[in-house]
Design an enzyme around this catalytic site. Structure first.
Site, PDB file in Angstrom:
ATOM      1  CD1 TRP A  47      -2.297  -2.183   1.634  1.00  0.00           C
ATOM      2  CD2 TRP A  47      -3.053  -1.054  -0.139  1.00  0.00           C
ATOM      3  NE1 TRP A  47      -3.347  -2.892   1.090  1.00  0.00           N
ATOM      4  CE2 TRP A  47      -3.818  -2.233   0.009  1.00  0.00           C
ATOM      5  CE3 TRP A  47      -3.333  -0.201  -1.202  1.00  0.00           C
ATOM      6  CZ2 TRP A  47      -4.873  -2.563  -0.862  1.00  0.00           C
ATOM      7  CZ3 TRP A  47      -4.375  -0.518  -2.073  1.00  0.00           C
ATOM      8  CH2 TRP A  47      -5.127  -1.683  -1.907  1.00  0.00           C
ATOM      9  CG  ASP A  91      -3.614   3.990   3.935  1.00  0.00           C
ATOM     10  OD1 ASP A  91      -4.714   3.816   4.500  1.00  0.00           O
ATOM     11  OD2 ASP A  91      -3.278   3.375   2.900  1.00  0.00           O
ATOM     12  CE  LYS A 145      -8.970  -3.042   3.412  1.00  0.00           C
ATOM     13  NZ  LYS A 145      -8.114  -2.159   2.607  1.00  0.00           N
TER      14      LYS A 145
HETATM   15  C1  LIG Z   1      -7.575  -1.623   1.569  1.00  0.00           C
HETATM   16  C2  LIG Z   1      -6.505  -0.603   1.684  1.00  0.00           C
HETATM   17  C3  LIG Z   1      -6.398   0.455   0.764  1.00  0.00           C
HETATM   18  C4  LIG Z   1      -7.300   0.587  -0.443  1.00  0.00           C
HETATM   19  O1  LIG Z   1      -8.558   0.941  -0.085  1.00  0.00           O
HETATM   20  P1  LIG Z   1      -9.685   1.229  -1.189  1.00  0.00           P
HETATM   21  O2  LIG Z   1     -10.809   1.661  -0.353  1.00  0.00           O
HETATM   22  O3  LIG Z   1      -9.900  -0.043  -1.931  1.00  0.00           O
HETATM   23  O4  LIG Z   1      -9.171   2.305  -2.074  1.00  0.00           O
HETATM   24  C5  LIG Z   1      -5.399   1.382   0.952  1.00  0.00           C
HETATM   25  N1  LIG Z   1      -4.561   1.307   1.999  1.00  0.00           N
HETATM   26  C6  LIG Z   1      -4.621   0.298   2.900  1.00  0.00           C
HETATM   27  C7  LIG Z   1      -3.658   0.257   4.034  1.00  0.00           C
HETATM   28  C8  LIG Z   1      -5.604  -0.674   2.766  1.00  0.00           C
HETATM   29  O5  LIG Z   1      -5.687  -1.671   3.664  1.00  0.00           O
END
Ligand SMILES: *Cc1c(COP(=O)(O)O)cnc(C)c1O
Length: 361
Positions: A103, A173, A197
């Site tokens: 990521w 993030d 998540k």
């Molecule tokens: C799942 C995830 C993303 C991507 O998320 P989307 O909502 O599909 O754009 C980005 N960063 C992390 C750490 C993730 O777990």
């Protein structure tokens, strides 16, 4: 009805009581005679839902008053571009990034289209199974912000510390670790997370941003993605993801009823520790991540004999333990054990793993 223990990395398991409540309110929310999905986002019913969700989130995370909470769309992936577009404005600027895995890499690739990007540390030498020590980071004193990924969802690598960046705004993030334990929001300039998540359904993205970072964005940015426009409009510059916002609000209430993030953190620590313990106690299973960087939320593991992977997944699924297949880039298995995964689900997985090892080890 029979529900499984769903170890998906995302979209992921939601608390059963939240789904139950949503189903009870599906046709008629609180005597309004309509579903939340059918309400005007500007009507008093939905505005009350939205405000209560934000107030509960602020209480849970103890978000200081000088931060705005934005309820946006586009996923965390959109934020990879929107952060530099909103923070650096027209002139471009300098953005520092830490690369700890899949990521991080995506965030870096998106920022490179907009900013002068410097990768201050890269965990390539361990194949992204550790967090580079903070002392080794090659940060720039004049960077406009520093971005990192506190929990790498695919690699299962989690920071055991918050980087101390002084005056340089820290951007995180937190898609796969937000709400998993208490954190000090005041250490961050921006925290962002896709909802699917640890917050609610896909389609909602949270951005928690310190007031002084809400600036004139890049002129080409769509208004719906401008933090400035959305902060002023209380995230309603256009129709927000109303149902996701409502469900997130139910999850926040559920977290409060569980005792808040301190209580949740204790449960999460215990769940992760017992699964790592089971992996480490066995020569049949392996987790490659450095001990001080092991994620509480996403636990990848391999079998000593990869030829047994398919059989493991088949039997696990038959036992009601689903979505354990590792990310296609990594292989093996991955158990995502977010807030809503009950401890009994982790216990069931551990027993299954021990039985499987007995029969195939
Ligand atoms: C799942 C995830 C993303 C991507 O998320 P989307 O909502 O599909 O754009 C980005 N960063 C992390 C750490 C993730 O777990």
């Amino acid at each position: 009805m029979s529900r499984v223990y769903n170890f998906s990395a995302g979209p992921a398991v939601l608390p059963e009581s939240v789904l139950q409540q949503a189903s009870e309110q599906l046709l008629d929310w609180n005597g309004s005679g309509m579903s939340v999905m059918e309400m005007s986002h500007r009507g008093k019913e939905f505005v009350s839902i939205a405000q209560e969700a934000e107030a509960d989130l602020r209480e849970l995370m103890q978000i200081p008053d000088n931060y705005k909470v934005l309820f946006l769309q586009g996923g965390a992936t959109a934020q990879f571009s929107l952060i530099p577009m909103n923070l650096l404005g027209d002139a471009g600027g300098k953005a520092d990034y830490v690369n700890t895995g899949a990521w991080s890499k995506k965030a870096i690739a998106a920022a490179k289209k907009i900013a002068d990007v410097n990768v201050v540390a890269d965990a390539a030498d361990s194949n992204y199974a550790h967090v580079p020590a903070f002392e080794t980071w090659d940060t720039r004193a004049d960077a406009d912000y520093l971005h990192y990924t506190p929990n790498e969802t695919i690699g299962g690598v989690e920071f055991g510390f918050i980087p101390e960046t002084g005056d340089i705004p820290l951007v995180a993030d937190m898609s796969s670790t937000i709400l998993s334990r208490p954190i000090d929001v005041s250490r961050f300039g921006i925290i962002y997370a896709g909802a699917q998540k640890n917050i609610g359904p896909a389609g909602l993205t949270l951005v928690i941003i310190r007031d002084d970072l809400i600036r004139d964005p890049h002129p080409g940015i769509p208004d719906v993605f401008s933090y400035q426009v959305q902060a002023k409009a209380e995230s309603m510059s256009n129709t927000p993801p109303t149902y996701g916002w409502y469900l997130a609000g139910l999850v926040f209430k559920w977290l409060k009823a569980k005792g808040g993030l301190a209580a949740m953190g204790e449960i999460n620590r215990r769940k992760a520790q017992k699964l790592y313990q089971a992996i480490d106690d066995s020569a049949f299973y392996n987790n490659p991540v450095a001990l001080d960087a092991r994620s509480w939320m996403n636990i990848p593991f391999t079998l000593a004999n990869a030829d047994l992977d398919a059989e493991f997944l088949k039997q696990a699924s038959a036992a009601g333990l689903t979505t354990l297949k590792g990310h296609r880039s990594v292989g093996g298995m991955r158990a995502s054990i977010y807030n809503a995964m009950p401890e009994a689900g982790v216990d069931a997985l551990i027993s299954f793993m021990q039985d499987f090892e007995k029969n195939h080890g």
